[in-house]
Design an enzyme around this catalytic site. Sequence first.
Site, PDB file in Angstrom:
ATOM      1  CB  CYS B 165      -3.640  -0.499   1.063  1.00  0.00           C
ATOM      2  SG  CYS B 165      -4.813   0.830   1.624  1.00  0.00           S
ATOM      3  CG  HIS B 293       1.620   1.563  -1.739  1.00  0.00           C
ATOM      4  ND1 HIS B 293       0.925   0.392  -1.668  1.00  0.00           N
ATOM      5  CD2 HIS B 293       1.232   1.916  -0.526  1.00  0.00           C
ATOM      6  CE1 HIS B 293      -0.223   0.508  -0.991  1.00  0.00           C
ATOM      7  NE2 HIS B 293       0.709   1.456  -0.171  1.00  0.00           N
ATOM      8  CD  GLU B 304       6.740   1.671  -3.150  1.00  0.00           C
ATOM      9  OE1 GLU B 304       5.619   2.849  -2.917  1.00  0.00           O
ATOM     10  OE2 GLU B 304       6.582   1.368  -3.319  1.00  0.00           O
ATOM     11  CE  LYS B 322      -2.056   2.430  -4.677  1.00  0.00           C
ATOM     12  NZ  LYS B 322      -0.817   1.438  -5.349  1.00  0.00           N
ATOM     13  CG  HIS B 327      -4.642   3.950  -2.336  1.00  0.00           C
ATOM     14  ND1 HIS B 327      -4.311   2.282  -2.638  1.00  0.00           N
ATOM     15  CD2 HIS B 327      -3.773   4.169  -1.316  1.00  0.00           C
ATOM     16  CE1 HIS B 327      -3.924   1.763  -1.924  1.00  0.00           C
ATOM     17  NE2 HIS B 327      -3.641   3.381  -0.724  1.00  0.00           N
ATOM     18  CG  PHE B 385      -3.852   3.131   7.835  1.00  0.00           C
ATOM     19  CD1 PHE B 385      -2.300   4.099   6.787  1.00  0.00           C
ATOM     20  CD2 PHE B 385      -4.741   3.647   8.167  1.00  0.00           C
ATOM     21  CE1 PHE B 385      -3.127   5.006   6.685  1.00  0.00           C
ATOM     22  CE2 PHE B 385      -4.976   4.675   7.665  1.00  0.00           C
ATOM     23  CZ  PHE B 385      -4.299   5.945   6.870  1.00  0.00           C
TER      24      PHE B 385
END
Lengths: 265, 399
Positions: B165, B293, B304, B322, B327, B385
Amino acid sequence: MSSLSVFVEGIGLWSPALGDFAALRAQEHGQAVTPPPAKLPATFLPANERRRAPESVLLAVEVAGQAVAMSERSASELPCVFSSAYGDQLISDYMCATLALAPTELSPTRFHNSVHNAPAGYWTIATGCHAASSAICAGPASFGAGLLEAASFSQAEQRPVLLVCSDIAGSGPVGEMNGSRTNFGCALVLAPEQGLHSLAKLVLTLEPHAGLALHPGPPSGAWHEANATAASAWPLLQNLAHGEGHCTLAAAATLALRVSMEKVA
Amino acid sequence: MSVPIQPLAVSAYTATSALGHGLESHVAALAASRGALRPNDFSSAPLACWIGRVDGVEEASLPAAHAVWECRNNRLAWLGLHQDHFLERALDARQRYGAARVALVLATSTASMGATEEAYRRLDEQGQIPPDLRRPLIHSPHSLAGFVAEALGLEGPCLTVSTACSSSAKVFANAERLIRLGLVDAAVVGGVDTLCDSVLFGFNALELVSPEPCRPFDQARRGISVGEAAGFALLERIEAAPRALRLLGYGESSDAHHMSTPHPDGLGAELALRDALARAGLRADQVDYINLHGTASHKNDEVEAALIARTFPASTRASSTKGYTGHTLGAAGILEAAFSLLAIQYGLVPGSLGCTTPDAACGPQLALENEQRQINVALSNSFGFGGNNACLAFGRAPA
């Protein structure tokens, strides 16, 4: 500018017949070589991670570890570029087969191991590396494109960089699509300047519009034709084993990368 | 510590997501606080969740000349290239610089995996991939970049970046290095990821999928909503487009912590952020907006939120988009780069759709509702990831 130079400080290599770069050099000099054990050592991984890690990760970590050890650099300091034409094909086959039959039974571990950057993830976790790490591919040009990417990173940032290129044998219907039938990995530690551990200087030159020159010849039956990364890396690895030579790699469909090797003083 | 870079002109950009085709539909949806998540009508077997699906992908067939690349992901790429005159702008760059002097760096996490999944659902009698899908090019992670290189006729360096991502944020860094070294004069960067069973059932297996539309940074968030998107940007030296918005900097780092959960103290995220500010030559208090994010996963948002709260003054506004798009995985970096550029262009801080009661870790920076204000500098965070982090910094040309 259409060329750049880097210095090779470490070389890692693994195939079913050759367990490291010393074995390749011995073979190229006509000496008998004992094949490595079938199980990949991947000793840079802690034992519990080694049990959990998929084949693609073990292969990448094994050659990465060899190259870094030879360079005597600290793995935790090295930005890294992991290149693979097809990623973990065993997991791709498993996932597609499972999704077709019982999608809700998909293994969460295999899913997170399926990402193209799984080797980069396991490697940075095992070595405590907080530097930039990347995972790339460029089809049959994955080795040349990886070399260009790592060399440009090294020159632009003036830092040594670890390049790891590897592909495992395919499996199942999807494996038949790409013809990858054997494991092969290699790794290079590349530095922007000559140093105490420099083994060779590589001068990389982009040669565009090289379409026809990059088309592979008819199959000769050589073992390295059974793996996309092996086929493209083999000319440069042979030059490294001999300490000299030029070769032309594909960096993209019609973009050639000429690699001239010079001895270091 | 990284040294400042020469900014690059973002001379064209575009985005296509569940919000619509092209930038105008995105601005309109943000201005109206209108999200586009829908109950899952995509996966090959039922899965109760919400998705950000792009309408019209199925109809965007490729021209016959490119038929060998046919698959849903490349259809979304083709659809995306046609928005905001991006195709014309890319071809114009090819004309001006030469095909070998324009790099192509594209990101994807699953490429055309959807086509491989389909092949396995209808294997032929020999257990092999059926004839219509027996096209090796689409069963490779390079399918997207291979197709776009052919469609645009580009012959420079061509790379697929696939770091989950963070992928399509990192493409800006690859391109900047190639331009800085003089290996190319311009770069087409971007990312395309389409919905497929792998990601829907994969994130479901990890228990990260929300049963309701995702709610980034809300106390009651229950996980992510998976989406799909295509986005592209054209990067050139600023002399070529002195008035265009600019890429000021970028940061890249690794968590070195865990394959699927972020570092608990946001170590890698902070390194990427500091790297981006250093390359942009900016202090934290000069940042006007941050597109977070903000996936709505429990861990990501907590880590975050704490990073933003401890790093920026309250005058820095921050939000996750998002809740609008879901996402979009390997396309999230480029989609949210587009949101950051739009924020500067339109002076619009989009509210964090879906968040009504912020997590205790959130600072005063989090914008819940839309805000209209001058934005000179915007950041975009993307984490993937494997602990792979990237942060982008954008700004406007000096007045």
